[in-house]
Design a protein around this motif. Structure first.
Motif, PDB file in Angstrom:
ATOM      1  N   THR A  18       2.712  12.914  -7.343  1.00 32.02           N
ATOM      2  CA  THR A  18       3.520  12.911  -8.563  1.00 32.02           C
ATOM      3  C   THR A  18       3.016  11.934  -9.611  1.00 32.02           C
ATOM      4  OG1 THR A  18       4.984  11.238  -7.609  1.00 32.02           O
ATOM      5  CG2 THR A  18       5.610  13.558  -7.309  1.00 32.02           C
ATOM      6  N   GLY A  19       2.101  11.053  -9.222  1.00 33.77           N
ATOM      7  CA  GLY A  19       1.672  10.008 -10.136  1.00 33.77           C
ATOM      8  C   GLY A  19       2.658   8.868 -10.218  1.00 33.77           C
ATOM      9  N   LYS A  20       3.672   8.871  -9.353  1.00 29.93           N
ATOM     10  CA  LYS A  20       4.688   7.825  -9.314  1.00 29.93           C
ATOM     11  C   LYS A  20       4.765   7.233  -7.912  1.00 29.93           C
ATOM     12  CE  LYS A  20       6.267   8.596 -13.555  1.00 29.93           C
ATOM     13  NZ  LYS A  20       6.222   7.584 -14.644  1.00 29.93           N
ATOM     14  N   MET A  21       5.413   6.092  -7.828  1.00 23.12           N
ATOM     15  CA  MET A  21       5.662   5.502  -6.527  1.00 23.12           C
ATOM     16  C   MET A  21       6.681   6.363  -5.793  1.00 23.12           C
ATOM     17  SD  MET A  21       6.702   1.566  -5.789  1.00 23.12           S
ATOM     18  CE  MET A  21       6.801   0.898  -4.140  1.00 23.12           C
ATOM     19  N   GLU A  22       6.329   6.839  -4.617  1.00 23.46           N
ATOM     20  CA  GLU A  22       7.150   7.854  -3.953  1.00 23.46           C
ATOM     21  C   GLU A  22       8.067   7.233  -2.905  1.00 23.46           C
ATOM     22  OE1 GLU A  22       4.994  11.365  -2.848  1.00 23.46           O
ATOM     23  OE2 GLU A  22       4.470  11.754  -4.950  1.00 23.46           O
ATOM     24  N   LEU A  23       9.235   6.780  -3.368  1.00 23.16           N
ATOM     25  CA  LEU A  23      10.240   6.301  -2.432  1.00 23.16           C
ATOM     26  C   LEU A  23      10.921   7.470  -1.716  1.00 23.16           C
ATOM     27  CD1 LEU A  23      12.987   6.846  -4.227  1.00 23.16           C
ATOM     28  CD2 LEU A  23      12.347   4.669  -5.246  1.00 23.16           C
ATOM     29  N   TYR A  24      10.676   8.658  -2.212  1.00 20.29           N
ATOM     30  CA  TYR A  24      11.082   9.896  -1.552  1.00 20.29           C
ATOM     31  C   TYR A  24       9.855  10.810  -1.575  1.00 20.29           C
ATOM     32  CZ  TYR A  24      14.082  13.881  -0.252  1.00 20.29           C
ATOM     33  OH  TYR A  24      14.674  14.945   0.406  1.00 20.29           O
ATOM     34  N   VAL A  25       9.399  11.259  -0.393  1.00 23.64           N
ATOM     35  CA  VAL A  25       8.206  12.093  -0.294  1.00 23.64           C
ATOM     36  C   VAL A  25       8.635  13.550  -0.157  1.00 23.64           C
ATOM     37  CG1 VAL A  25       6.131  12.595   1.033  1.00 23.64           C
ATOM     38  CG2 VAL A  25       6.876  10.223   0.734  1.00 23.64           C
ATOM     39  N   ALA A  54       3.593   5.961   0.058  1.00 27.18           N
ATOM     40  CA  ALA A  54       4.410   5.529  -1.075  1.00 27.18           C
ATOM     41  C   ALA A  54       3.606   5.302  -2.343  1.00 27.18           C
ATOM     42  CB  ALA A  54       5.165   4.251  -0.715  1.00 27.18           C
ATOM     43  N   LEU A  55       2.417   4.702  -2.205  1.00 25.83           N
ATOM     44  CA  LEU A  55       1.657   4.279  -3.369  1.00 25.83           C
ATOM     45  C   LEU A  55       0.388   5.065  -3.604  1.00 25.83           C
ATOM     46  CD1 LEU A  55       2.071   0.428  -2.991  1.00 25.83           C
ATOM     47  CD2 LEU A  55       3.247   1.913  -4.587  1.00 25.83           C
ATOM     48  N   GLY A  56       0.002   5.902  -2.623  1.00 27.48           N
ATOM     49  CA  GLY A  56      -1.138   6.766  -2.820  1.00 27.48           C
ATOM     50  C   GLY A  56      -2.457   6.081  -2.562  1.00 27.48           C
ATOM     51  N   GLY A  57      -3.512   6.809  -2.869  1.00 32.42           N
ATOM     52  CA  GLY A  57      -4.854   6.271  -2.726  1.00 32.42           C
ATOM     53  C   GLY A  57      -5.354   6.372  -1.305  1.00 32.42           C
ATOM     54  N   GLY A  58      -6.518   5.752  -1.093  1.00 28.51           N
ATOM     55  CA  GLY A  58      -7.165   5.839   0.203  1.00 28.51           C
ATOM     56  C   GLY A  58      -6.942   4.604   1.039  1.00 28.51           C
ATOM     57  N   PHE A  59      -7.960   4.251   1.800  1.00 27.28           N
ATOM     58  CA  PHE A  59      -7.892   3.175   2.774  1.00 27.28           C
ATOM     59  C   PHE A  59      -7.423   1.872   2.139  1.00 27.28           C
ATOM     60  CE2 PHE A  59     -10.545   0.164   5.476  1.00 27.28           C
ATOM     61  CZ  PHE A  59      -9.659   0.176   6.519  1.00 27.28           C
ATOM     62  N   TYR A  60      -6.308   1.347   2.582  1.00 23.69           N
ATOM     63  CA  TYR A  60      -5.782   0.052   2.161  1.00 23.69           C
ATOM     64  C   TYR A  60      -5.551  -0.036   0.642  1.00 23.69           C
ATOM     65  CZ  TYR A  60      -6.858  -2.249   6.639  1.00 23.69           C
ATOM     66  OH  TYR A  60      -6.890  -2.626   7.939  1.00 23.69           O
ATOM     67  N   ARG A  61      -5.331   1.078  -0.023  1.00 24.68           N
ATOM     68  CA  ARG A  61      -5.356   1.011  -1.481  1.00 24.68           C
ATOM     69  C   ARG A  61      -3.954   0.879  -2.072  1.00 24.68           C
ATOM     70  NH1 ARG A  61      -9.253   4.824  -4.998  1.00 24.68           N
ATOM     71  NH2 ARG A  61      -9.148   3.715  -6.943  1.00 24.68           N
ATOM     72  N   TRP A  62      -3.542  -0.319  -2.285  1.00 26.92           N
ATOM     73  CA  TRP A  62      -2.355  -0.547  -3.092  1.00 26.92           C
ATOM     74  C   TRP A  62      -2.586  -1.832  -3.887  1.00 26.92           C
ATOM     75  CZ3 TRP A  62      -2.544  -0.733   2.152  1.00 26.92           C
ATOM     76  CH2 TRP A  62      -2.260  -1.933   2.784  1.00 26.92           C
ATOM     77  N   ALA A  63      -2.307  -1.764  -5.166  1.00 27.77           N
ATOM     78  CA  ALA A  63      -2.693  -2.859  -6.050  1.00 27.77           C
ATOM     79  C   ALA A  63      -1.614  -3.920  -6.089  1.00 27.77           C
ATOM     80  CB  ALA A  63      -2.939  -2.320  -7.457  1.00 27.77           C
ATOM     81  N   ALA A  64      -2.023  -5.156  -6.070  1.00 33.68           N
ATOM     82  CA  ALA A  64      -1.072  -6.265  -6.188  1.00 33.68           C
ATOM     83  C   ALA A  64      -1.827  -7.514  -6.580  1.00 33.68           C
ATOM     84  CB  ALA A  64      -0.344  -6.487  -4.873  1.00 33.68           C
TER      85      ALA A  64
END
Length: 837
Positions: A670-677, A201-211
């Motif tokens: 897509t450079g976006k949060m992918e709620l649909y892949v 959904a958010l991309g990136g590698g290992f454990y990578r989602w920003a919050a």
């Protein structure tokens, strides 16, 4: 024992006692060194010796705490709080007890060689020279006959996270050794389902989602199967402080846990049903008009048009008639961003063949990003192709999960679901997840559904919101370069869950591959922490011609090796560790390793020399660390090796900035949060069959085994799962005497109703069993256990059970997309133990 498979493969209580006797005998021969027990207990006059205080810690992946470690006369005598710690951690019971891990009567002191049948527990002491020569001779023979890839190496840094002397996947020396020799990297496939779902959904590698983890702005904390008190005691104060400051606490857990006891709202779903509950929350939020449409348009693929004929994104090529770019849909480069060696991120889909959105002003499709406010909803036709927005596809997909319908799945009251949905819509909400929810074969969908929930509420990338997790940390990739003109070698790992088929067929992804040797590099999930332990031994371990490991004690892994080497403990080596992008920490060496124990980094170098690749290890540990930290990513936070050695602990908040979602930056195609892949792929794609069309969106499907109505549950009607405890980190500290005083033997918690139905008194020895195996433990009544469930504290070794092992009961089926060991997707029954082993 009817209805179970035999556990008799060597790791029994009887053979363990035999093992310790032989080990003790081997140690006594020609050795006058004082016992480790004497070191731990202290000797007369020790108090008068000069005191040395170092900053170090246990190096577990839970938080990598640092403490003051006190040594006198070359021996550690105390651990205490480091008051200047900038992160304010306080060592938990596990951290305070590390001294007993070092000075334990069962500690491995010398290289040991198996002399009986594998797993029999019969050993003899050998020298380091003989041990390394034996390992090298076996590996050379196997590599010459079957190829270098026939040597498999599986690493895990859960208890040893250092870049040099740790055993983490992607460590500077173990990765170098593996790449130099051409061995096969095995990904452990443990607790990866949630991580990959978030990555989709958010991309990136290992454990990578920003919050953000700010408790000052968070309105509500939601704990999904996250019993943070026992599992992660260092974070408990943050939970309590936030609640004291007025933050609401919601706990979603089928168990009544410590954190549940503090909750403003405790929700108790059926085990394995969390994705359905999350999708029901999304349905309520959309139906009640609580969705953040502005956020969905700006940050997600919600406005992207989806073709109704093939469920794929409408592309520029569909509008112009030009051929699709050859860079797109390269499945081999999509998915699977966290492996043991540096990995390629998903292919960049922001090409000329961009996904299309509908521009109301012009009345035509345009490329994603070309207009600021494309349509979020609607049906359109382009060149005869009927389309819907991705958001409308999502809206349609969650309609089956209206609260009244979800109640039948989740066993949660419909009005409670609605109340919970309204709480989630009132952002910022911090969703904190444990690993329980994702430990079923639908585990990837937990993250997919949670990411969807955060997308529709606009809860990612805002202060105090989102799903705090460890961020990917970059290091200088040149630190992996072998210097042989090939640059940094990038090889995908083989998933451990696929090893059964490889061992059976000799094939992987259509190519020949056999495994004949196994190096267990600090990874418990190959033996005691395995799923379906009896099958693991029979199909994965027994066929291996040679198995070796480095360990600190005779636990499950060591007992199943042909050669086991004695490891240095955390206080006996110097290292730098990165805690998931949050902090960089320097651990001082406090004392020299006792007896003949060696740090893992030294072992890697010894093996390299013996196997003829020592030239790739010419750089010193210091030089490798300096090189690894010499990169733009670290320079943002003014990190260098001298700086971290001076400060010991450096917080890295700036490292979140490049992927902060509020800046509209996502490392997705897509450079976006992918709620649909658009093009869903498995975490590791090796040609396996999977439901491509079903993986476009978050969905619910029942666990494979642990669900009402399955053939397995008709026979074994109780769901069996583990819980994390204060006393052990996985199996680390399994033999720590201080901690055994509070938890002396394996137990299983059972609801009194289930126990009484089976005439099981509280405190009786019981046998938990299914077709795969059994485990004997003490029954403990607990109203906190949901009826129909059994819960056991994890971390026990086989020798500590009167019979069997918890890992015998778990199963080895897996989701082909998440490729995760589903430890909780297990059903069993329980009866009074009859004393049979």
């Amino acid at each position: 024992m009817s209805g179970t498979t035999s556990p008799q493969s060597g790791l029994t209580r009887r053979s363990f006692l035999k093992t310790t006797g032989i080990v003790a005998g081997a140690v006594a021969v020609g050795c006058s060194t004082p016992s480790l027990g004497a070191f731990a207990d202290g000797e007369e006059g020790r108090a008068q010796e000069e005191e040395r205080v170092c900053i170090s810690g246990c190096q577990h992946s839970c938080n990598l705490c640092l403490a003051e470690v006190v040594a006198r006369g070359g021996h550690v005598v105390q651990t205490r709080t480091w008051k200047e710690n900038p992160l304010g951690e306080r060592p938990c019971a596990k951290g305070r007890s590390q001294i007993q891990l070092h000075y334990n009567k069962d500690r491995l002191k010398y290289p040991m060689k198996r002399v009986g049948e594998r797993g029999s527990g019969e050993w003899e002491r050998i020298s380091w020279d003989e041990a390394i020569d034996t390992i090298a001779d076996n590996l050379k023979r196997i590599m010459d006959k079957y190829g270098p890839e026939s040597v498999a190496m599986i690493s895990s840094g859960g208890a040893s996270m250092g870049l040099i002397n740790g055993t983490i996947p992607g460590g500077l020396l173990n990765t170098r050794l593996m790449n130099a020799l051409g061995w096969t990297s095995i990904a452990q496939c443990t607790d990866d389902a949630f991580n990959y779902g978030m990555q989709q959904a958010l991309g990136g590698g290992f454990y990578r989602w920003a919050a953000s983890a700010s408790s000052k702005t968070t309105k509500t904390q939601v704990r999904w199967s996250s019993n943070v008190g026992p599992a992660f005691p260092n974070a408990w104060k943050a939970v309590v402080d936030a609640k004291d400051a007025g933050t609401k606490l919601v706990v979603v857990d089928s168990m009544f846990t410590l954190v549940a006891s503090k909750a403003d709202l405790w929700i108790r779903p059926r085990p394995g049903s969390d994705p359905a509950l999350m999708l029901s929350l999304v349905q309520v939020i959309i139906e009640e008009g609580l969705a953040n449409n502005e956020y969905l348009i700006k940050n997600t693929v919600g406005p992207v048009l989806v073709r109704l004929d093939n469920k794929r994104f409408l592309r520029m090529s569909d509008v112009t008639g030009e051929p699709r770019s050859p860079l797109d849909d390269r499945a081999e480069n999509m998915g699977g961003g966290f492996n043991v060696v540096p990995e390629v991120n998903p292919v960049d889909d922001r090409s000329d063949d961009a996904p299309m959105v509908w521009d109301a002003a012009s009345g035509k499709p345009v490329a994603l990003g070309a207009v600021e406010t494309p349509e979020l909803t609607g049906e359109f036709e382009v060149n005869g192709i009927k389309c819907k927005t991705a958001f409308d596809m999502v809206v349609e997909s969650v309609q089956p999960y209206k609260p009244e319908a979800a109640t039948e799945i989740c066993d949660v009251d419909p009005e409670t679901i609605r109340e919970f949905a309204r709480i989630c819509a009132d952002v910022p909400v911090q969703h904190s997840t444990g690993y329980g929810s994702q430990a079923y074969n639908n585990g990837t969908q937990v993250a997919r559904a949670l990411s969807l929930l955060m997308a529709v509420t606009g809860d990612v990338g805002i202060p105090g919101g989102g799903c705090p997790g460890m961020s990917h940390s970059e290091i200088n990739m040149d630190a992996y370069d072998l210097g042989n003109g090939k640059g940094v070698e990038r090889r995908r790992s083989i998933p451990r869950v696929a090893m059964y088929d490889i061992m059976k067929t000799g094939k992987y992804n259509g190519k020949d591959l056999v495994f004949k040797a196994l190096y267990i590099d600090g990874c418990g999930c190959m033996v005691g922490g395995a799923t379906d332990l009896n099958r693991t031994k029979k199909e994965l371990l027994d066929p291996m011609e040679f198995i070796f490991a480095v360990d600190i004690a005779f636990g499950d892994v060591a007992l199943y090796c042909d050669i086991v080497l004695p490891a240095a403990g955390a206080y006996e080596k110097e290292d730098v560790a990165i805690h998931g992008g949050v902090a960089l920490k320097y651990f001082e060496k406090v004392v020299d390793p006792p007896f003949e124990c060696k740090p893992d980094g030294e072992v890697y170098r010894l093996l390299a020399d013996a196997l003829g690749v020592g030239k790739y290890f010419a750089k010193t540990d210091e030089e490798l660390l300096e090189q690894a930290l010499d990169c733009d990513w670290m320079k943002i936070a003014k990190v260098s090796l001298p700086a971290v050695k001076e400060k010991h602990s450096m917080f890295l908040p700036s490292l979140f900035l490049p992927t902060l979602a509020s800046q509209g930056v996502y490392e997705t195609p897509t450079g976006k949060m992918e709620l649909y892949v658009d093009y869903p792929v498995p975490r590791m794609n090796y040609g396996q069959d999977y439901d491509f069309e079903g993986e476009h969106m978050a969905r619910f499907y029942p666990p494979t085994e642990a669900w009402p109505g399955t053939p397995e549950m008709e026979k074994y009607p109780l769901v069996l799962f583990s819980t994390r405890v204060h006393q052990r980190f996985h199996v680390q500290l399994f033999n720590c005497q201080w901690l055994l005083e509070t938890d002396p033997e394996p137990t299983v918690r059972i609801n009194p109703k289930d126990a009484e139905a089976r005439s099981i008194p509280d405190g009786a020895y019981v046998e938990v069993f299914n077709d795969r195996g059994h485990a004997v433990a003490v029954a403990r009544y607990s109203e906190g256990v949901k009826p129909g469930c059994l819960s056991y504290p994890k971390g026990w070794c086989g020798t500590q059970h009167k019979a069997g092992h918890w890992s015998e009961l778990t199963f080895s089926k897996f989701d082909p997309v998440g490729l995760n060991n589903s430890y909780f997707d297990t059903c069993a029954d329980v009866r009074l133990w009859n004393g049979e082993v």
